[in-house]
Enzyme design. Structure first.
Site, PDB file in Angstrom:
ATOM      1  N   ALA A  65       0.835  -1.197   0.000  1.00  0.00           N
ATOM      2  CA  ALA A  65       0.000   0.000   0.000  1.00  0.00           C
ATOM      3  C   ALA A  65       0.870   1.248   0.000  1.00  0.00           C
ATOM      4  CB  ALA A  65      -0.912   0.030   1.229  1.00  0.00           C
ATOM      5  N   TYR A  66       0.285   2.338  -0.415  1.00  0.00           N
ATOM      6  CA  TYR A  66       0.888   3.657  -0.243  1.00  0.00           C
ATOM      7  C   TYR A  66       0.364   4.190   1.082  1.00  0.00           C
ATOM      8  CZ  TYR A  66       2.420   8.430  -1.389  1.00  0.00           C
ATOM      9  OH  TYR A  66       3.038   9.660  -1.381  1.00  0.00           O
ATOM     10  N   THR A  67       1.254   4.416   2.064  1.00  0.00           N
ATOM     11  CA  THR A  67       0.797   4.756   3.405  1.00  0.00           C
ATOM     12  C   THR A  67       1.275   6.116   3.907  1.00  0.00           C
ATOM     13  OG1 THR A  67       2.683   3.561   4.364  1.00  0.00           O
ATOM     14  CG2 THR A  67       0.618   2.330   4.084  1.00  0.00           C
ATOM     15  N   THR A 106      -8.004   0.225   6.040  1.00  0.00           N
ATOM     16  CA  THR A 106      -7.700   1.176   7.104  1.00  0.00           C
ATOM     17  C   THR A 106      -8.923   1.863   7.684  1.00  0.00           C
ATOM     18  OG1 THR A 106      -6.540   3.290   7.490  1.00  0.00           O
ATOM     19  CG2 THR A 106      -7.338   2.891   5.284  1.00  0.00           C
ATOM     20  N   TYR A 130      -5.386   9.714   0.794  1.00  0.00           N
ATOM     21  CA  TYR A 130      -5.066   8.363   1.261  1.00  0.00           C
ATOM     22  C   TYR A 130      -6.337   7.575   1.565  1.00  0.00           C
ATOM     23  CZ  TYR A 130      -3.742   4.649   4.506  1.00  0.00           C
ATOM     24  OH  TYR A 130      -3.612   3.436   5.150  1.00  0.00           O
ATOM     25  N   LYS A 134      -7.854   4.269  -0.472  1.00  0.00           N
ATOM     26  CA  LYS A 134      -8.054   2.985   0.217  1.00  0.00           C
ATOM     27  C   LYS A 134      -9.514   2.549   0.133  1.00  0.00           C
ATOM     28  CE  LYS A 134      -5.531   0.833   2.294  1.00  0.00           C
ATOM     29  NZ  LYS A 134      -4.713  -0.342   1.850  1.00  0.00           N
ATOM     30  N   TRP A 155      -3.754   2.432  13.418  1.00  0.00           N
ATOM     31  CA  TRP A 155      -2.652   2.782  14.325  1.00  0.00           C
ATOM     32  C   TRP A 155      -1.662   1.617  14.466  1.00  0.00           C
ATOM     33  CZ3 TRP A 155      -4.158   6.346  18.990  1.00  0.00           C
ATOM     34  CH2 TRP A 155      -4.985   7.383  18.546  1.00  0.00           C
TER      35      TRP A 155
END
Length: 309
Positions: A65-67, A106, A130, A134, A155
């Site tokens: 993923a791009y986080t 998320t 973001y 997602k 978290w």
């Protein structure tokens, strides 16, 4: 055989560790196979799905993923590719080869305006790029196949790679004071526990070792998986400091931890004020009890694997 995508990230490394410990046959890829390119995914699957130890890929776990939440506000194109297009390609491939999919999502798919823990059926209302990508990734999986598990978490911290616990531990060792937001609530989650749930989901499909009952795998769909309880980033940091001193991870015994509001700590991306997820569904269906975030944090900090990175 299990194909673990994103095997070198914080969560992926923990999943790979537990797959090995539980004697699963698995293969892993990271940036070496571009998830935004369906042909690359298909080529890899074809090369490993015939004759490789006589096994076929029957599970795909997507931990990629791009986080970078704030950077995503500017880096929108690559964020979309990794968080929306990638999952769509992976789900399409999983359907084509007859594999089941575990996809990680998320709490950021919600806007954080709620006052009670979010359930899986609540409407997605992401705040920033973001969260929006997602949420779109979840929809892409849902629209591409039926044999999927979407696990929303929050978290997250783990032994491998950068995370909030390591960042705060390092800061408290090197600064006289740290300032932490005190008006955002959520549930700190140890990657060890999320990975363990993935293992249990896979085992639920194995009749001989099913923890649900013979022939009764966990129903497909969306599930929330975090540690139990809720706290603020400020209270989380206070606990990190207390346990860090107890287990000698923190040597600066005079560091001051100061609370601040979200307005006093502006970021490029807006954060959910309340992002606690209800875990009732996964605990009931999988017959498990998720640990309290405080006990998970203590186990993490005192572990021999703990290493500030």
């Amino acid at each position: 055989m299990i194909w673990l995508i994103g095997c070198k990230g914080m969560l992926g490394t923990e999943v790979s560790r537990q797959l090995t410990e539980n004697n699963f046959s698995w293969i892993g890829t990271d940036r070496d196979v571009d998830i935004t390119n369906y042909d690359e995914l298909n080529k890899f699957a074809l090369s490993h799905n015939t004759g490789y130890k006589g096994e076929k890929i029957n599970w795909i776990i997507n931990c990629s993923a791009y986080t970078a939440v704030d950077k995503a506000e500017e880096d929108t194109e690559i964020c979309k590719k990794l968080n929306e297009d990638g999952p769509r390609n992976i789900a399409r491939l999983a359907r084509e080869i007859g594999a089941k999919l575990i996809h990680i999502s998320t709490d950021y798919v919600f806007d954080g305006t709620g006052k009670v823990p979010y359930t899986e059926d609540m409407e997605r209302k992401p705040l920033g790029v973001y969260g929006a990508t997602k949420a779109a990734g979840e929809e892409a999986v849902e629209n591409s196949m039926s044999t999927y598990y979407i696990l929303r978490t929050a978290w997250l911290y783990g032994f491998d790679g950068k995370n909030f616990v390591y960042t705060m531990t390092n800061a408290m060792n090197t600064r006289e004071s740290v300032k932490v937001v005190s008006d955002q609530k959520g549930s700190p989650t140890c990657a060890v526990n999320l990975a363990a749930v993935m293992i249990k989901i896979i085992l639920s499909h194995t009749n001989a070792t099913s923890i649900i009952g013979k022939g009764s795998p966990l129903p497909y769909g969306i599930y929330h998986v975090t540690d139990e309880g809720e706290t603020t980033w400020f209270e989380f940091t206070q606990k990190i400091y207390k346990l860090g001193k107890k287990y000698k991870r923190i040597s600066n015994l005079n560091c001051q931890i100061n609370p601040c509001t979200t307005e006093e700590y502006p970021t490029a991306a807006k954060r959910p004020a309340y992002s606690v997820l209800s875990k009732e569904k996964i605990q009931k269906m999988l017959k498990i009890k998720l640990p309290k975030w405080e006990s998970s944090l203590e186990k993490f900090i005192k572990s021999e694997k703990f290493e500030i990175r």
